[in-house]
Design an enzyme around this catalytic site. Structure first.
Site, PDB file in Angstrom:
ATOM      1  N   LEU A  19     -10.460  -7.372 -11.237  1.00  0.00           N
ATOM      2  CA  LEU A  19      -9.958  -6.029 -11.521  1.00  0.00           C
ATOM      3  C   LEU A  19      -8.452  -6.106 -11.324  1.00  0.00           C
ATOM      4  CD1 LEU A  19     -12.552  -3.810  -9.605  1.00  0.00           C
ATOM      5  CD2 LEU A  19     -12.212  -3.860 -12.078  1.00  0.00           C
ATOM      6  N   ASP A  20      -7.677  -5.497 -12.213  1.00  0.00           N
ATOM      7  CA  ASP A  20      -6.230  -5.616 -12.055  1.00  0.00           C
ATOM      8  C   ASP A  20      -5.746  -4.867 -10.819  1.00  0.00           C
ATOM      9  OD1 ASP A  20      -5.338  -2.861 -12.705  1.00  0.00           O
ATOM     10  OD2 ASP A  20      -6.048  -3.300 -14.717  1.00  0.00           O
ATOM     11  N   LYS A  21      -4.506  -5.088 -10.466  1.00  0.00           N
ATOM     12  CA  LYS A  21      -3.948  -4.584  -9.208  1.00  0.00           C
ATOM     13  C   LYS A  21      -4.103  -3.078  -9.053  1.00  0.00           C
ATOM     14  CE  LYS A  21       0.410  -4.403  -6.614  1.00  0.00           C
ATOM     15  NZ  LYS A  21       1.857  -4.709  -6.651  1.00  0.00           N
ATOM     16  N   GLN A  22      -3.906  -2.334 -10.125  1.00  0.00           N
ATOM     17  CA  GLN A  22      -3.935  -0.879 -10.041  1.00  0.00           C
ATOM     18  C   GLN A  22      -5.332  -0.284 -10.213  1.00  0.00           C
ATOM     19  OE1 GLN A  22      -1.359   0.963  -9.034  1.00  0.00           O
ATOM     20  NE2 GLN A  22      -0.383  -1.038  -8.742  1.00  0.00           N
ATOM     21  N   SER A  23      -6.314  -1.123 -10.483  1.00  0.00           N
ATOM     22  CA  SER A  23      -7.688  -0.637 -10.657  1.00  0.00           C
ATOM     23  C   SER A  23      -8.458  -0.773  -9.352  1.00  0.00           C
ATOM     24  CB  SER A  23      -8.401  -1.421 -11.762  1.00  0.00           C
ATOM     25  OG  SER A  23      -7.732  -1.258 -12.993  1.00  0.00           O
TER      26      SER A  23
END
Length: 260
Positions: free
Chosen positions: A103-107
């Site tokens: 999952l990307d950093k902001q998710s």
């Protein structure tokens, strides 16, 4: 029994099978005193003496956790800036852990953390098309035209994205909330798909992996998977891969008939 070296390394918790292939290519593995730098080597894990980075490879107990990943947390095993990683949240574990997928950093949302390289390799393989469900909030009104485009498959820089499913919509002119189901895992794919249609993602949260979900698991918390959940994950990889069909759409679609 002879097995591919990368499979043995993955089973010992070194990483996913793909990561283990890179470890071999980097010359970090020796078998019976000989350095192996090419793929294709097979070994007998019960008889061969295998070292990685100078440390002996020994089979280890498999462990499985479900983490509700918070924002600003990385799904990687290496970060030269020493930022918080998902694996850092799991405490008091001796085994080397890694995430299945990212999952990307902001998710935020559900992600599996384990030392089972074989399961990681299978669940990450696109041929099994394991569905992931996300809750998404965006700026603006999610139009019927955008819904149709997403459910038909959209073109991005890396090629055409597979069709998605959209459900449980709540739309207004200022913002829209909905769930999206997809089976691919390309880098920031959801954000890129929606940005291509003029929408900025405000919230992106994975709420389900296949049939695995836990609405009571708080952000930043984790728990061990049950035996039944582990069996369920393996059953997803034992199904016959979905065959590609032309003609009719293989995905159920939401009827985009609501009036603006």
């Amino acid at each position: 029994m002879q097995e591919r070296l990368q499979k043995v390394l993955a089973s010992a918790g070194i990483g996913s099978r793909r990561e283990c292939e890179n470890v071999i290519l980097a010359g970090r593995v020796t078998v019976d005193g000989e350095r192996v730098t090419a793929l294709g080597a097979t070994v007998d894990a019960g008889k061969s003496v295998i070292y990685c980075d100078g440390m002996p490879i020994r089979p280890e107990a498999k462990i499985y956790y479900l983490l509700n990943k918070p924002k600003d947390c990385l799904c990687t095993n290496y970060d030269e800036l020493n930022r918080l990683r998902a694996i850092d949240i799991i405490k008091n574990v001796k085994q080397r852990l890694y995430t299945i997928g990212r999952l990307d950093k902001q998710s935020e949302g559900l992600i599996i953390i384990t030392n089972d390289g074989e399961l990681s390799n299978k669940l990450s393989h696109p041929k099994y098309e394991v569905n992931k469900t996300y809750f998404i909030e965006i700026d603006g009104y999610l139009s019927n035209e955008t819904i149709t485009a997403l459910q038909s498959g959209v073109w991005l820089a890396f090629g055409k994205h597979k069709p998605v499913r959209i459900k449980k919509m709540h739309r207004s002119f200022k913002k829209s909330r909905f769930e999206m189901i997809l089976c691919e895992g390309k880098n920031r794919e959801i954000r890129r798909m929606l940005a291509d249609h003029g929408h900025k993602v405000r919230t992106l949260r994975r709420i389900k992996i296949g049939s695995l979900c836990d609405p009571d698991l708080k952000v930043g918390k984790y728990r061990k998977l049950t035996e039944q959940e582990i069996k369920s994950l393996y059953s997803m990889t034992e199904k016959k891969p979905i065959e590609k069909k032309s003609g009719k759409q293989r995905y159920d679609t939401v009827t985009a008939s609501k009036k603006k």
